[in-house]
Design an enzyme around this catalytic site. Sequence first.
Site, PDB file in Angstrom:
ATOM      1  N   SER A   1      32.409 -17.719  42.104  1.00 37.47           N
ATOM      2  CA  SER A   1      33.050 -16.661  42.883  1.00 37.47           C
ATOM      3  C   SER A   1      32.592 -15.255  42.523  1.00 37.47           C
ATOM      4  O   SER A   1      32.918 -14.304  43.227  1.00 37.47           O
ATOM      5  CB  SER A   1      34.575 -16.740  42.707  1.00 37.47           C
ATOM      6  OG  SER A   1      35.058 -18.016  43.052  1.00 37.47           O
TER       7      SER A   1
ATOM      8  N   HIS B   1      36.709 -11.883  35.153  1.00 31.16           N
ATOM      9  CA  HIS B   1      38.130 -12.164  34.903  1.00 31.16           C
ATOM     10  C   HIS B   1      38.701 -11.272  33.806  1.00 31.16           C
ATOM     11  O   HIS B   1      38.009 -10.902  32.857  1.00 31.16           O
ATOM     12  CB  HIS B   1      38.307 -13.636  34.518  1.00 31.16           C
ATOM     13  CG  HIS B   1      38.034 -14.584  35.640  1.00 31.16           C
ATOM     14  ND1 HIS B   1      38.891 -14.736  36.701  1.00 31.16           N
ATOM     15  CD2 HIS B   1      36.986 -15.420  35.870  1.00 31.16           C
ATOM     16  CE1 HIS B   1      38.393 -15.639  37.538  1.00 31.16           C
ATOM     17  NE2 HIS B   1      37.237 -16.070  37.063  1.00 31.16           N
TER      18      HIS B   1
ATOM     19  N   GLU C   1      32.373 -23.216  31.028  1.00 34.86           N
ATOM     20  CA  GLU C   1      32.787 -23.098  32.429  1.00 34.86           C
ATOM     21  C   GLU C   1      33.476 -21.747  32.594  1.00 34.86           C
ATOM     22  O   GLU C   1      33.390 -20.877  31.726  1.00 34.86           O
ATOM     23  CB  GLU C   1      33.690 -24.264  32.814  1.00 34.86           C
ATOM     24  CG  GLU C   1      34.919 -24.428  31.929  1.00 34.86           C
ATOM     25  CD  GLU C   1      35.902 -25.438  32.486  1.00 34.86           C
ATOM     26  OE1 GLU C   1      36.213 -25.362  33.693  1.00 34.86           O
ATOM     27  OE2 GLU C   1      36.382 -26.292  31.712  1.00 34.86           O
TER      28      GLU C   1
END
Length: 484
Positions: free
Chosen positions: A48, A52, A345
């Site tokens: 995306s 974060h 990840e």
Amino acid sequence: MKDKYDVVVIGAGVVGSAVARELSRYKLKVAVLEKEMDVVCETSGRNSGVIHAGFNSKPGTLMAKYCVEGCLGFDKVAEELDIPFKRTGKLVVGFTKDDIEGLEELKSKGEKNGVPGLRIISEKEITEKQPYVKGKAALFSPMTGIVNPIVYTIALAENACQNGVEFFLEREVKGIKRIEDHYEISTNNETFKTKWVINSAGLNSDKIAEMVGIEDYKIYPCRGEYFILDKNFSKYLTMPSYPVPNKKEGGLGIHLTPSVDGNVLIGPSAVYIDEKDNYSATQKVMDMLIEGGKKMLPQLARKYFIRNFSGIRPKLVSKEKGGYADFVIGEREGIPNVINLIGIESPGLTSALPIARDVVKIIDKKEILQENEKFNPIRKGILKFNEQSDEKQAELIKQDPDYGEIFCRCETVTKHEILEAIHNPLGVKTLTGIKNRTRAMMGRCQGGYCQTRIVKLLMKEYNLEPEEVRYSRKNGYLFEGRVR
């Protein structure tokens, strides 16, 4: 046999490229081995693109530590590497009583992790921030941002290359042997000798670990599918908007994310698969993305969809266990000078540089590292013609007439930009390589107008036959035989 290197990095995703850049700050002979024809061909470029803030990660984990550090320091690296980055903020939207409890839990975790500015907002405030997003309450995170993950990774790799790191593309590692005081890494092309090995192979990091004698890691591939929406939809969304995450699935749910380039993404899904290279898109999941996306943003309509894609998370937890495992960073006792980076990840994109800095610290404990006084952290990207003023555009065309020839009409990409991408520092010669560096072929027509013209220019610049041109991967040939 190649000359001996001080460090060989296996894998040129965002973490491997970040490690290479950090190592180039020192007087070290460094090589990066990548099995694909370009950097950022797998997980790092299929997500995306969110930087974060760090409120999803469990307090006390490496995930939390690296994510918060990476987010807070991202403005500086974006400026150094000349990449577009926006601190948009983010909404995590809830609808039910259970959702509201989930928002409070996220806020508490974020505060423990050191994430600044988190607060729960009302339905009215949601509407004030994102008029088209629906929800009863939301967690607002002001520090969250968006970046183009492909451009970011390319910039890291190019800056490392400019500072002396050697990149070897189309080099798939076949075996690793310890011989006296060094390792020999055999590839499909040649063998590399090195004192240190950095395993940053992403989806194949368990396989690389096994080559050095570590057999207790297993990567579980988990595929996430996405839709890309036309830029005309961007008026409906200006900041990432997520549902309250599903703890069992170990993902953040189907979310809506604006890109720095003006598109909007819907996704990802979270489906465990058996193959590490199955980037299929499925009708069942596509329909589910639309249904889930419409719950938060009713304006979603198929007329805005221009493309779909998928990415694969290298998870260290199985479908049965679910959730997240922490990052694996470090050496294993009895296997000296091998640093494994496994299970990176999400939030790996945000965490890449802090991880890289800790890799250097591990090496620094055993070696005497000397600073490279010639290291330059500044990398200039390809100037985007369509973002310049009328006066600047006229000046550019006067300097070089190739700025006056538009190759990609949808994204207004000029011949000069295409040529600059063709002659990139890493020597990439694929259509996707040009696409990723310029956004040509990424518009509404998806290359219908510009692709053949780009192919012709690529052939001319590298003296290629049509049958030699490849789209992205080793066997991705575009043409076979002749037509009139």
